[in-house]
Design an enzyme around this catalytic site. Structure first.
Site, short mmCIF file in Angstrom:
data_model
loop_
_atom_site.label_atom_id
_atom_site.label_comp_id
_atom_site.label_asym_id
_atom_site.label_seq_id
_atom_site.Cartn_x
_atom_site.Cartn_y
_atom_site.Cartn_z
N LYS A 194 53.56 77.29 65.72
CA LYS A 194 52.82 78.37 65.07
C LYS A 194 52.05 79.13 66.13
O LYS A 194 51.25 78.55 66.88
CB LYS A 194 51.86 77.78 64.03
CG LYS A 194 50.96 78.84 63.43
CD LYS A 194 50.17 78.30 62.27
CE LYS A 194 49.19 79.34 61.79
NZ LYS A 194 48.42 78.86 60.66
N LYS A 246 56.69 79.89 63.05
CA LYS A 246 55.89 80.92 62.39
C LYS A 246 55.16 81.76 63.42
O LYS A 246 54.54 81.19 64.31
CB LYS A 246 54.89 80.21 61.47
CG LYS A 246 53.85 81.11 60.87
CD LYS A 246 52.89 80.29 60.09
CE LYS A 246 51.76 81.19 59.68
NZ LYS A 246 50.72 80.50 59.01
C1 PBG Z 1 46.07 79.10 58.03
C2 PBG Z 1 47.32 79.84 57.78
C3 PBG Z 1 47.56 81.15 58.16
C4 PBG Z 1 48.79 81.49 57.62
C5 PBG Z 1 49.29 80.37 56.95
N1 PBG Z 1 48.36 79.34 57.08
C6 PBG Z 1 46.73 82.11 58.90
C7 PBG Z 1 46.12 81.76 60.17
O1 PBG Z 1 46.58 80.86 60.89
O2 PBG Z 1 45.14 82.39 60.51
C8 PBG Z 1 49.40 82.84 57.73
C9 PBG Z 1 50.42 83.21 56.73
C10 PBG Z 1 50.70 84.67 56.62
O3 PBG Z 1 50.22 85.51 57.41
O4 PBG Z 1 51.46 85.00 55.72
N2 PBG Z 1 46.05 77.92 58.57
#
Ligand code: PBG
Length: 324
Positions: A194, A246
């Site tokens: 991520k 992601k």
């Molecule tokens: C938080 C999380 C995020 C997303 C999924 N889980 C945002 C972040 O890391 O700030 C983003 C998902 C999206 O943008 O659709 N842990």
């Protein structure tokens, strides 16, 4: 002209294109992200991404029923907090919106897989995925809370927990704590690679709240590709059942690498900012919306995603039923 090879033969009609298609989208591939909140009759669209819905439990059930009827088999739940604080107290409260949502879906649509996002950011006043002490996110103390949160969700009936926090060692600690409680059937979908991406904007708007600083000390550096394989190796060692990349659309190289080295299913998250780009482009007449949506989603599948978390899941189910 005397040419032997004419690739166009296989492109000459919809049926030829169908039989020569290397990638097929199917509703059971889609994971449906939903934001759940307390209250009654709440059905709120995200202003920049209408398909990202915040729903109270009474609205959630008919919505998830509809998704199930279309062939979707997994939801991904995010809680919207009533009250944020520095320690994410609400994340561990048995009466929080996510717990109620898990119980309601399991009761009304028992065959739907409930996956819950495991991170503290919906619940913290500083907006970080973990604790935040002296300007830093402490790893091990955060992991301990994430493991408690996973047990809470699993005991409420979630069949999959999805840590999205990028702390080190969280998959093994969550596995260990679930097993200690006898929750050996609860699967872990790890957000393995991520990245600290600019494309989470609309998501953060849905959750509300402000982020202090940024998440670069725990989310991955977008400049790195090989490092994703290190994260993959660790997550597989620690017992992840499904691994995720992601964002998805801008990280197809990473997705393809992860797919090549993974013996467990690979998921990809077409995140909110990526999805909003499609909405905006289509709104401005830059391209045809349905075609763009199918193309981007198919590209994510083509690059290696077995599962795709997408705000367009419901719409895509309808689109793939019509032949292009
Ligand atoms: C938080 C999380 C995020 C997303 C999924 N889980 C945002 C972040 O890391 O700030 C983003 C998902 C999206 O943008 O659709 N842990």
């Amino acid at each position: 002209m005397n040419i032997l090879h004419r690739p166009r033969r296989l492109r000459q009609s919809p049926s030829f294109r169908d039989i020569s298609s290397e990638t097929h989208l199917h509703p059971s591939q889609f994971i449906l992200p939903v934001f759940v909140c307390n209250g009654k009759g709440v059905k709120k669209e995200n202003p920049s991404l209408p398909s990202a819905l915040s729903l109270s439990i009474d609205e959630l059930i008919p919505f998830v029923e509809k998704a199930y009827e279309k062939g979707i088999r997994s939801t991904l739940l995010f809680g919207i907090a009533e009250k944020r604080d520095s320690k994410a107290t609400e994340a561990l409260q048995p009466g929080c919106a996510v717990v109620k949502a898990i119980e309601a879906i399991r009761k009304h649509i028992p065959d739907m897989i409930v996956t819950t996002d495991i991170a503290l950011d919906p619940y913290t006043d500083h907006g970080h995925d973990g604790l935040f002490v002296d300007g830093k996110v402490p790893n091990d103390d955060t992991v301990s809370i994430l493991a408690d949160m996973s047990v809470l969700h699993a005991e409420a009936g979630a069949q999959v927990v999805a840590p999205s926090d990028m702390m080190d060692g969280r998959v093994s600690e969550i596995r260990h704590r679930l097993d200690q409680k006898g929750l050996t059937d609860t699967a872990i979908l790890s957000y393995t690679a991520k990245y600290a991406s600019a494309f989470y904007g609309p998501f953060r708007d849905s959750l509300g709240g402000e982020l202090v600083g940024d998440k670069k000390s725990y989310q991955m550096n977008p400049l790195n590709r090989r490092e994703a394989l290190r994260e993959l190796e660790l997550d597989l060692d620690e017992g992840a059942d499904i691994v995720m990349v992601k964002p998805a659309g801008h990280y197809l190289d990473v997705l393809s690498d992860v797919k090549a080295r993974s013996l467990v299913p690979v998921a990809a998250y077409h995140v909110s900012g990526e999805a909003a780009l499609i909405e905006l482009g289509a709104k401005h007449g830059l391209f045809e919306r349905d075609q763009a949506l199918l193309e981007v989603t198919s590209s994510i599948a083509r690059a290696g995603a077995d599962l795709i978390a997408t705000y367009f899941a419901l719409e895509l189910c309808d689109l793939i039923r019509q032949r292009s």
